[in-house]
Scaffold this active site. Structure first.
Site, PDB file in Angstrom:
ATOM      1  N   ASN A  59       0.824  -1.211   0.000  1.00  0.00           N
ATOM      2  CA  ASN A  59       0.000   0.000   0.000  1.00  0.00           C
ATOM      3  C   ASN A  59       0.856   1.258   0.000  1.00  0.00           C
ATOM      4  OD1 ASN A  59      -2.300  -1.570   0.090  1.00  0.00           O
ATOM      5  ND2 ASN A  59      -2.709  -1.234   2.260  1.00  0.00           N
ATOM      6  N   ARG A 391      -9.814  -4.944 -14.940  1.00  0.00           N
ATOM      7  CA  ARG A 391      -8.693  -5.805 -14.544  1.00  0.00           C
ATOM      8  C   ARG A 391      -9.130  -7.255 -14.715  1.00  0.00           C
ATOM      9  NH1 ARG A 391      -5.253  -2.335 -11.605  1.00  0.00           N
ATOM     10  NH2 ARG A 391      -6.325  -0.720 -10.409  1.00  0.00           N
ATOM     11  N   ARG A 421      -4.565   1.376 -13.459  1.00  0.00           N
ATOM     12  CA  ARG A 421      -3.237   1.627 -12.904  1.00  0.00           C
ATOM     13  C   ARG A 421      -2.514   0.356 -12.480  1.00  0.00           C
ATOM     14  NH1 ARG A 421      -4.156   5.886  -9.402  1.00  0.00           N
ATOM     15  NH2 ARG A 421      -3.356   7.409 -10.881  1.00  0.00           N
ATOM     16  N   HIS A 451     -14.564   2.326 -15.940  1.00  0.00           N
ATOM     17  CA  HIS A 451     -14.494   1.570 -14.687  1.00  0.00           C
ATOM     18  C   HIS A 451     -15.759   0.758 -14.450  1.00  0.00           C
ATOM     19  CE1 HIS A 451     -14.158   1.139 -10.174  1.00  0.00           C
ATOM     20  NE2 HIS A 451     -12.929   0.849 -10.541  1.00  0.00           N
ATOM     21  N   TYR A 484     -12.025 -10.339  -2.576  1.00  0.00           N
ATOM     22  CA  TYR A 484     -12.749  -9.069  -2.450  1.00  0.00           C
ATOM     23  C   TYR A 484     -14.232  -9.355  -2.215  1.00  0.00           C
ATOM     24  CZ  TYR A 484      -8.742  -6.749  -4.778  1.00  0.00           C
ATOM     25  OH  TYR A 484      -7.496  -6.278  -5.123  1.00  0.00           O
ATOM     26  N   ARG A 580     -14.612   1.833   3.519  1.00  0.00           N
ATOM     27  CA  ARG A 580     -13.428   1.041   3.827  1.00  0.00           C
ATOM     28  C   ARG A 580     -12.182   1.899   3.976  1.00  0.00           C
ATOM     29  NH1 ARG A 580     -11.539  -1.686  -1.014  1.00  0.00           N
ATOM     30  NH2 ARG A 580      -9.902  -0.133  -1.081  1.00  0.00           N
ATOM     31  N   HIS A 608     -15.209  -4.293  -1.074  1.00  0.00           N
ATOM     32  CA  HIS A 608     -15.126  -3.680  -2.395  1.00  0.00           C
ATOM     33  C   HIS A 608     -16.487  -3.356  -2.996  1.00  0.00           C
ATOM     34  CE1 HIS A 608     -13.658  -3.612  -6.738  1.00  0.00           C
ATOM     35  NE2 HIS A 608     -12.762  -2.864  -6.124  1.00  0.00           N
TER      36      HIS A 608
END
Length: 707
Positions: A59, A391, A421, A451, A484, A580, A608
């Site tokens: 992170n 992704r 990213r 997205h 997730y 979160r 998520h």
């Protein structure tokens, strides 16, 4: 006249507390403290604790590359920036990096005092080469000579050699040597970068113990073999992090090759300015001054690391086959509530045609969705498949199915977001593979990131066409679906199908639908639509009608959305937020947000799912989807939220919110000042949502009430 540092700090702290918003970056630091707190959980074994230490390190790497890198884009190019905290660039840089220093100190202090001492009782150790037996040292040195030594390349920096371009996030030795020139003793600095394809640890198997020897320890012990007949003054391990933030500007030049532009941007990550230098304690002072000048950094950017530099190396230990039984085994997914009935139907299309289905991952497997896509690839009646991809897994069953579908002559449209990213290279590779198979591939939409998570399957059934729709909060990634928490929704209802078809036409062409029945979309109208729903709750509260708002997101940062929540709170609307990570809203401030509560859930699964609930005077409106409440989500991304109309799916989604609010095991409560506390359970019965969802019953969702 100089300002007293303590007085200056008091002024900065006062300015931060005065703001009605919490800084996005300072809020993120609080999130990583919560992740670190998972490592401190005494109920976890040492490998679980190490796992969370590694996560905090990963992170931090991304945070420095992206957020600190973004800050330096303003500082380096003399652009003004006003943070939510009320601070300008330079004082904010000092505040942010000071708090990052404290976080790293906390991280290493806990590792050294509480985790490392447990290694022996767990039959492993991390040992330097000096701590090995003579035979083990001989083995390690042979490994160096045969494998490592040929790969190393010393790079000197002096008047005759250009300063080497050190790679981002790779370990490197700074070696200071002495030589006599014209009767004077001069320092020279050389670099020895450790190749990224070498394992971080050399592994030694003892009868009752595994020994992990850091590669840097072996190299340092043999460094003289790289500098023969040279006087070495010091050898210090270091690691740099470079600015990895970049912004793709919208281009009106239709001839520009978009893929090549992305590839050029990716290269800047290797040459971006240094934003962090991690180094061993007591490093050579001359070297540190030289590097600080060369990279234009100061003490704020320098992080003295008292143990392993780069804790992400711990994954080699955590994932080692010798310890596979030490990690908690994954629970077996349960059948989705909306699929629980005695059904012998083999045709998966018939199953989904009969009812709307809600998948709640990882408690429900992603397998039904994978089977639907794989069946669509082979089914002769399927005419077309359209999908958005952000992704995917490394060996993705989804892209394999799309490849097969194209080979089978079906029309396959893939909106592949190659600006995801740190996944850009994998996405470019997969997109090219699909394009070669005959898929119609679109590489994003200008400066917008796609997205949204949508799938549309068009199937001829007799004399009509049925459209199968899947919408989700999570990526089309079977790997992350096990880690997730996400919601996925499958339906054949014509109104959803019409909305999704219209949305695909809008994002792949020039269509501009006037309205959607069940979708809220960005960047066109999502913010205004959500704010309208918030304002309606405020109107209901003022009229004495029941009201309430619950929002579950990863991040809450958009100031206009926050302002609307503040006004609703002041109107008397009870508001419960489950956020979160980043939360820029300041809860429980008198006269501003007294009716707003904020909690964060951090535990074994990464939260998520995004859900927006509005009480609506007893007729709830519940939306799920891919969007967070962030400026980027509303203005710079193609996003969607979908309305639940099926009563069973709506009730289950409300239960997700209910269980999340009831959780008292993984919960942290946000305070007005932006810090978080873990509530004491005391005599209260523990309620762990990450376990309770495996036990979810139909009775539980029937009886759910939120206000």
């Amino acid at each position: 006249m100089t300002t007293n540092p303590s007085v200056y700090k008091d002024r900065v702290d006062a300015l931060i507390q005065k703001s009605v918003y919490i800084s996005r970056d300072l809020s993120w630091l609080q999130f990583n403290h919560r992740v670190l707190d998972q490592a401190k959980n005494k109920k976890r074994n040492v490998l679980e604790q190490l796992k969370f230490i590694a996560i905090t390190a990963s992170n931090l790497d991304e945070f420095f590359m992206v957020r600190v890198g973004s800050l330096y884009n303003y500082i380096d190019y003399d652009k003004q920036r006003l943070d939510y905290s009320g601070l300008r660039e330079d004082p904010f840089r000092a505040t942010l990096l000071e708090q990052l220093q404290e976080l790293v100190q906390d991280q290493y202090s806990f590792y050294l005092s509480d985790i490392a001492p447990k290694f022996p009782e767990n039959n492993f150790s991390i040992s330097n080469i000096e701590d090995l037996t003579e035979n083990e040292r001989t083995s390690a040195n042979e490994y160096f000579l045969k494998t490592v030594f040929p790969m190393l390349t010393p790079m000197v920096s002096d008047a005759y050699h250009t300063f080497p371009m050190l790679m981002n996030k790779l370990l490197c030795f700074g070696v200071v040597t002495k030589e006599i020139e014209d009767g004077k003793e001069n320092n020279k600095l050389s670099f020895v970068q450790i190749p990224q394809n070498l394992p971080r640890f050399y592994e030694i198997f003892r009868e009752d113990e595994m020994v992990f020897v850091p590669i840097e320890s072996i190299i340092k012990a043999n460094i003289d073999k790289l500098f023969r007949n040279v006087s070495i003054t010091s050898v210090n391990l270091l690691r740099i992090t470079r600015n990895g933030d970049y912004t793709l500007e919208e281009s009106e030049d239709l001839e520009t090759d978009f893929i090549d532009e992305i590839k050029r941007k990716l290269k800047t990550r290797k040459t971006g300015r240094v934003v962090r230098l991690e180094v061993e304690p007591n490093a050579n002072k001359w070297m540190m001054q030289y590097l600080s000048s060369k990279w234009d950094i100061d003490g704020y950017n320098v992080f003295e690391v008292p143990a392993l530099i780069d804790f992400t190396c711990i994954w080699q230990i955590v994932n080692h086959s010798a310890f596979k039984y030490h990690m908690p085994s994954s629970k077996k997914p349960v059948t989705p509530i909306t699929l629980r009935f005695d059904d012998t139907e083999d045709n998966i299309f018939n199953i989904f045609k009969e009812r709307d289905v809600l998948l709640h991952h990882p408690y429900n497997s992603i397998e039904p969705l994978l089977k639907l896509i794989e069946a669509a690839a082979e089914d002769p009646n399927v005419l077309a498949i359209k999908i958005t991809i952000y992704r995917v897994a490394k060996d993705s069953r989804i892209t394999n199915a799309l490849y097969k579908a194209a080979e089978n002559g079906k029309h396959v449209s893939v909106l592949f977001e190659i600006k995801a990213r740190f996944d850009e290279e994998n996405n470019i590779r997969e997109a090219k593979r699909l394009q070669d198979a005959g898929c119609f591939v679109i590489h994003g939409i200008g400066y917008l990131k796609t997205h949204t998570k949508m799938l549309l399957i068009v199937r001829k059934e007799g004399d009509k066409v049925t459209r199968y729709v899947h919408m989700s909060s999570g990526n089309y990634n079977e790997d992350t679906s096990r880690l997730y928490t996400d919601i996925g929704f499958i339906t054949t209802k014509e109104i959803y199908a019409h909305d999704v078809s219209e949305f695909f036409n809008a994002i792949t062409g020039h269509s501009n639908p006037q309205k959607y029945d069940y979708l809220l979309t960005a960047p066109i109208s999502m913010r205004t639509d959500l704010i309208s729903l918030i304002r309606q709750e405020a109107k209901n509260a003022k009229a004495g009608l029941p009201s309430g708002i619950i929002v579950k997101v990863n991040s809450l940062q958009d100031d206009k959305f926050i302002d609307a929540l503040y006004k609703a709170s002041q109107a008397g609307v009870p508001i419960k937020l489950i956020v979160r990570g980043i939360c820029c809203l300041r809860p429980s401030r008198k006269g501003l947000s007294e009716n707003i509560e904020v909690k964060s859930i951090v535990g074994n699964y990464l939260e998520h799912s995004r859900i927006f609930y509005f009480h609506n005077n007893g007729d709830p409106k519940v939306y799920g989807g891919s969007a967070d409440a962030m400026v980027r989500s509303f203005d710079r991304r193609i996003e969607s939220l979908f309305l639940f109309v099926d009563e069973k799916c709506k009730k289950e989604t409300m239960t997700i919110l209910d269980y999340s609010l009831r959780d008292n095991v993984n919960t942290y409560i946000m305070q007005e000042d932006g810090t978080y506390i873990k509530p004491e359970i005391n005599n209260e019965k523990p309620f762990d949502a990450h376990k309770e969802f495996y036990k979810l019953s139909e009775d539980a969702i029937k009886d759910v009430t939120l206000f």
